[in-house]
Design a protein around this motif. Structure first.
Motif, mmCIF file in Angstrom:
data_model
loop_
_atom_site.group_PDB
_atom_site.id
_atom_site.type_symbol
_atom_site.label_atom_id
_atom_site.label_comp_id
_atom_site.label_asym_id
_atom_site.label_seq_id
_atom_site.Cartn_x
_atom_site.Cartn_y
_atom_site.Cartn_z
ATOM 1 N N ASN A 1 30.112 43.950 38.171
ATOM 2 C CA ASN A 1 31.030 44.038 39.373
ATOM 3 C C ASN A 1 31.865 42.906 39.843
ATOM 4 O O ASN A 1 32.098 42.577 41.061
ATOM 5 N N THR A 2 32.520 42.110 38.944
ATOM 6 C CA THR A 2 33.473 41.265 39.058
ATOM 7 C C THR A 2 34.576 41.903 39.568
ATOM 8 O O THR A 2 35.679 41.310 40.094
ATOM 9 N N ALA B 1 34.935 43.898 41.725
ATOM 10 C CA ALA B 1 35.049 43.990 43.302
ATOM 11 C C ALA B 1 35.494 42.587 43.592
ATOM 12 O O ALA B 1 36.347 42.515 44.663
ATOM 13 N N ALA B 2 35.282 41.484 43.110
ATOM 14 C CA ALA B 2 35.917 40.278 43.572
ATOM 15 C C ALA B 2 37.478 40.383 43.301
ATOM 16 O O ALA B 2 38.055 39.706 44.323
ATOM 17 N N LEU B 3 37.878 40.811 42.307
ATOM 18 C CA LEU B 3 39.336 40.943 41.937
ATOM 19 C C LEU B 3 40.068 41.939 42.906
ATOM 20 O O LEU B 3 41.069 41.829 43.333
ATOM 21 N N ASN B 4 38.937 42.701 43.289
ATOM 22 C CA ASN B 4 39.871 43.783 44.339
ATOM 23 C C ASN B 4 39.781 43.226 45.779
ATOM 24 O O ASN B 4 40.376 43.892 46.721
#
Ligand SMILES: Nc1ncnc2c1ncn2[C@@H]1O[C@H](COP(=O)(O)OP(=O)(O)OP(=O)(O)O)[C@@H](O)[C@H]1O
Ligand SMILES: [Mg+2]
Lengths: 285, 345
Positions: B188-189, B191-194
């Motif tokens: 879910n990295t 999501a961090a980019l998003n």
């Protein structure tokens, strides 16, 4: 800073709502705690406000940006810490932060000092895949501080951490709050909410039941309690009695008169007890 | 201001690329995929005696013409001193790649072969002997023997093998894209980019870049290892970039639709069959059946590569084939683009 009006959300796009008519606002520099049991819709709310979930129904404005058409640059001012840590396992702690910081168009904090702040200074060059759960969680947490956000979303920032580290994290949040950061904090730990938040919202089954300051809630719903430890038939027993309720007061007197008292303390009702009274539900997962 | 923004988005795109590459270099499976084409090219080369410098082996009887021996030794290894024709024959019947040469009284030559020799070597030997005959006739001009590496049209294993390897390996870029995307999803990295100030299109571009660069690096390396150092690399680049389009699109699709690496690789592997089918079809099918392969971008890519290796393909042909490949890539994108966009949301 954050205005949310009549938010509804259904993951299955039907009448099965994870959020129902959620409305609240957070003013600049304020910390709002979202308090509720597992599955209440806390993370869903954060997901919508950070643009990770689509805005289905309702209106949300975060830092002046309308979430229905989110602008990329708004994330220069926003920090998001996730409930489940999400860092690159193949990158070291430092590389994780170095990569992420370069995505910002605003000045960023020094990754090394951030890592030191959460006690990761000894492992900055270790790959995150070798980290314990708590270490990954701290890395996820400090990543959300890189851009020194004006608005900070914290989903369960202390859950699953050992008490010492949880305390450290709490102190950092308090320090940022003192510096004027607006905070949306999700938790099912009422102590964290009590300590950090100006106001708390009780959310159950996707609905906000009440929003108020911890102090007001205690005055309104709180009651003084007496905790007693006593010996009954040779074994140590424990009981709490409300001083408001006559039946309980009599029960307390009975214990004092007939049993051998070991310890006795008075205390205030906790947010947790208030939560149970207001919502009829337990907070613990 | 504008200039700054442009610089900053290039910076962010390359940042995403650099992160993916760094992670590839730290993962055994990805690292293996990065090196595999070179290893396969080296293995292929070991099977091709005529690749690069010829290792044509000949054997000759004791009292053969010295001039002939001297001539052959310029181009081939020559085993001398075999007693007579019988000894020569028994030598040839051994398992290695060797031809016997017997000079006849009339000045012609007889080649003794076993049948297991590398195809093309025999042509080369005939060619050499023909050259010798004409050279030994006064005035016929030995200059006729022009040892052009390509003129020999040696081993089809080398010629087809090179094209096959280069096109097949163009899928590796897509596979790595898929693996990286799956990793971002699993942890879910993404999501961090998003929730960072980088546009989704820049993330996609950054992740796509290795899918274009790798096939070119792999292609050049493979061709050089197989001894094709004098082909037109500009044309090779054009062909590889166009087939990379397809690999990138398929890589993204596999990445967004798979939840773990093994199924991601498996879904990419299903593309191998149409690739292999179109290349083998182009090699073995009669020209009139080729129309059955026109749907496959890899057919056109193979035609281009084959022409480039033989140095017969002009730019017009390359551009025509490339246009067809790009058009087919567009169709693939129309079919899969929506899936990718939905998966990235
Ligand atoms: N991706 C998803 N798909 C479908 N339903 C989901 C999804 N995520 C959450 N839900 C459902 O939506 C509801 C609210 O979930 P949410 O994650 O917001 O709860 P929460 O308050 O954050 O709980 P916790 O304290 O366990 O983190 C739950 O009923 C949950 O099952
Ligand atoms: Mg949650």
């Amino acid at each position: 800073m954050i205005n949310v009006d009549d938010l509804w959300h259904s993951y299955s796009h039907d009448k099965d709502y994870a959020l129902k008519n959620v409305s609240f606002e957070i003013s600049k520099g304020e910390a709002l705690g979202f308090l509720g049991p597992s599955g209440a819709g806390k993370s869903t709310t954060q997901g919508i406000l950070t643009g990770l979930l689509p805005l289905q129904k309702g209106k949300a404005v975060v830092g002046g940006y309308d979430i229905s058409k989110p602008a990329r640059e708004m994330f220069n001012r926003i920090g998001v810490s996730f409930e489940q840590s999400n860092v690159y396992g193949k990158l070291t702690a430092l590389e994780n932060l170095e990569f992420y910081r370069k995505l910002f168009d605003v000045p960023t904090a020094d990754p090394r000092s951030l890592l030191k702040w959460v006690g990761l200074e000894k492992v900055i060059n270790k790959r995150a895949e070798e980290f314990s759960k708590g270490m990954k969680h701290r890395l996820t947490f400090v990543r959300s501080m890189l851009n020194d956000p004006d608005i900070w979303f914290l989903d369960e920032p202390t859950t699953g951490l050992d008490p010492a580290i949880a305390g450290q994290i709490k102190d950092i949040i308090k320090e940022k709050k003192a510096g004027g950061t607006t905070i949306f904090l999700t938790t099912h730990n009422m102590y964290v909410a009590d300590e950090i938040c100006d106001r708390v919202a009780f959310i159950v089954d996707g609905e906000i039941k009440l929003i108020d300051s911890p102090r007001n809630l205690k005055i309104k719903y709180g009651e003084r309690l007496v905790d007693v430890e006593f010996i009954d038939e040779g074994s140590l027993q424990q009981a709490s009695f409300s001083l408001k309720d006559e039946k309980e007061r009599n029960a307390l007197l009975d214990v004092i008169n007939t049993k051998k008292i070991e310890t006795m303390h008075t205390r205030e009702a906790t947010l947790e007890q208030i939560f149970i009274r207001v919502t009829g539900r337990e907070l613990a997962a | 201001m504008e200039k700054n923004r442009t610089r900053s988005f290039f910076k962010k795109i390359l940042l995403v690329t650099a992160r993916d590459v760094k992670v590839d270099l730290r993962q055994a499976m990805a690292l293996y995929m990065l090196l595999a084409p070179f290893l396969l090219a080296l293995i292929l080369r070991a099977f091709i005696p005529a690749a690069g410098n010829t290792t044509l082996n000949t054997a000759i009887i004791k009292d053969a013409d010295t001039a002939l021996i001297l001539y052959l030794e310029q181009y081939a290894s020559v085993e001398k001193g075999l007693e007579d024709e019988d000894a020569l024959k028994s030598r040839i019947s051994k398992t290695d790649d060797i031809f016997g040469v017997i000079g006849e009284a009339d000045g012609s030559f007889r080649i003794i072969e076993q049948g297991n020799e590398t195809e093309g070597s025999r042509q080369l030997l005939e060619f050499l002997l023909a050259g010798y005959s004409s050279a030994s006739l006064p005035g016929a001009g030995g200059a006729e023997i022009k040892i052009s590496e390509l003129g020999w049209k040696v081993s089809p294993l080398r010629q087809y093998g090179a094209s096959f390897l280069v096109l097949f390996m163009s899928m590796i870029g897509g596979m790595l894209i898929a693996l990286n995307l799956i990793e971002e999803k699993m942890y879910n990295t993404i999501a961090a980019l998003n929730v960072a100030p980088i546009a989704k299109s820049h993330i996609v571009t950054g992740k796509a870049i290795p899918g274009f660069i790798l096939p070119v690096i792999h292609g050049f390396g493979t061709l050089l290892i197989l001894g094709y150092s004098s082909v037109d690399f500009a044309k090779v680049t054009v062909v590889l970039l166009s087939v990379a389009m397809i690999s990138v699109i398929i890589g993204f699709t596999a990445g967004v639709t798979s939840s773990e690496p093994i199924s991601g690789i498996a879904s990419m592997k299903s593309v191998f069959i149409p690739i292999a089918a179109s290349i083998f079809g182009a090699i073995f099918l009669n020209e009139k059946w080729h129309v059955l392969l026109f749907w496959s971008p890899y057919y056109w890519a193979f035609k281009s590569m084959d022409g480039i290796l033989l140095q017969t393909a002009g730019w017009a042909e390359i551009i025509r084939n490339t246009t067809i490949i790009l058009a087919l890539a567009c169709i693939v994108f129309i079919l899969l683009g929506k899936k990718i966009r939905r998966g990235l949301a």
